[in-house]
Design an enzyme around this catalytic site. Structure first.
Site, PDB file in Angstrom:
ATOM      1  N   GLU A 108       0.249  -3.516  -2.672  1.00 39.10           N
ATOM      2  CA  GLU A 108      -0.191  -2.809  -1.398  1.00 39.10           C
ATOM      3  C   GLU A 108      -1.259  -1.620  -1.751  1.00 39.10           C
ATOM      4  O   GLU A 108      -0.680  -0.582  -2.363  1.00 39.10           O
ATOM      5  CB  GLU A 108       0.990  -2.054  -0.613  1.00 39.10           C
ATOM      6  CG  GLU A 108       1.749  -3.504   0.114  1.00 39.10           C
ATOM      7  CD  GLU A 108       2.864  -2.821   1.084  1.00 39.10           C
ATOM      8  OE1 GLU A 108       2.905  -1.630   1.277  1.00 39.10           O
ATOM      9  OE2 GLU A 108       3.581  -3.460   1.224  1.00 39.10           O
TER      10      GLU A 108
ATOM     11  N   ASP B 249       4.644   7.536   7.546  1.00 35.25           N
ATOM     12  CA  ASP B 249       5.038   7.975   6.165  1.00 35.25           C
ATOM     13  C   ASP B 249       5.876   9.265   5.961  1.00 35.25           C
ATOM     14  O   ASP B 249       5.627  10.252   6.784  1.00 35.25           O
ATOM     15  CB  ASP B 249       3.565   8.084   5.289  1.00 35.25           C
ATOM     16  CG  ASP B 249       2.820   6.718   5.256  1.00 35.25           C
ATOM     17  OD1 ASP B 249       3.561   5.657   5.194  1.00 35.25           O
ATOM     18  OD2 ASP B 249       1.586   6.852   5.183  1.00 35.25           O
TER      19      ASP B 249
END
Length: 259
Positions: free
Chosen positions: A47, A58
């Site tokens: 990724e 995040d």
């Protein structure tokens, strides 16, 4: 065949390992070096994180990495240029992971076209509403034979999970918890029950589990309940500590996954 589909088709019973890194972190021009090091060390899928100034899903590690990458001057165009430079050397799936604002500003058609030009096989857009996926993103992605990977969490209803399974291809990204990203030392009974519940649904798509995998216990919990694991924050931390030396970071990751 799309490389994501090809990977899952040929894996057999082998458990896969996918790694996330933030493009442009800790140094701007090491994207190719990081990817080739991962490929050479047996990582199955990568990724490529697109830095964003407001990454809601995040945790602090990836937020800090994104901030540093932006300060380093990385841009989406710059990421694609670095990926193009190694396209002929890469033979594993690359998945672009970024937030909707960045991608829509670039233009979804341009984004998909650039993905193909640099050898990427798909994308993960954590804040993409499913309605927009169906109406706006999927038709363009399908045109370029790209896979749009959707996420599910412990809060996702069974009806929604089955709807996602029906309308996506490649694999389903199972988020191990409803919280933000970040390494964890173990998975409790509640998370294991969630893994078992999804496993028992016998979905059409294979599943990869991410968020919180950082040691042997968490890795094995994931491997027992899915096609493989996705590791992000742990590798981002190790890459920072290694000052961008991906081989050193990978040595330390593999060592950590034995403990």
């Amino acid at each position: 065949m799309n490389r994501i589909n090809e990977l899952f088709q040929r894996r057999g019973d082998r458990k896969l390992l996918s790694l996330y890194f933030c493009a442009g972190h800790p140094k701007k021009d090491i994207i190719g070096d990081v990817i080739l090091a991962m490929q050479n060390r047996g990582i199955d899928m990568i990724e490529v994180g697109i830095p964003f100034s407001d990454p809601l899903a995040d945790g602090p590690v990836i937020q800090a990495a994104g901030t540093k990458a932006l300060h380093n001057g990385i841009t989406l165009s710059g990421i694609f240029e670095q990926l193009k430079a190694i396209k002929q050397e890469v033979n594993i799936p690359l998945i672009m992971m970024g937030y909707l604002n960045v991608i829509m500003f670039y233009g979804i058609e341009n984004f998909c076209k650039s993905c193909v030009e640099c050898g990427a096989s798909g994308m993960i857009i954590p804040d993409l509403p499913f309605k927009d996926y169906i109406e706006k993103v999927k038709p363009v992605a399908d045109k370029y034979d790209l896979r749009v990977i959707m996420m599910i969490t412990p809060e996702t209803s069974e009806e929604r999970v089955r709807f996602i399974d029906e309308h996506t291809d490649g694999f389903i990204y199972m988020v191990s918890s409803a919280s933000i990203t970040g390494a964890q030392s173990s998975f409790g009974d509640k998370k294991l029950a969630y893994f078992h519940k999804i496993d028992a649904m016998n979905l059409r798509n294979p599943r990869m589990i991410g968020f919180g995998i950082s040691n042997k216990q968490t890795l094995e919990s994931v491997q027992n309940n899915a096609a493989g694991a996705i590791i992000g924050s742990k590798f981002v931390t190790l890459l920072e500590e290694a000052d961008g030396n991906a081989d050193k970071a990978l040595d330390n990751l593999f060592e950590a996954l034995k403990k």
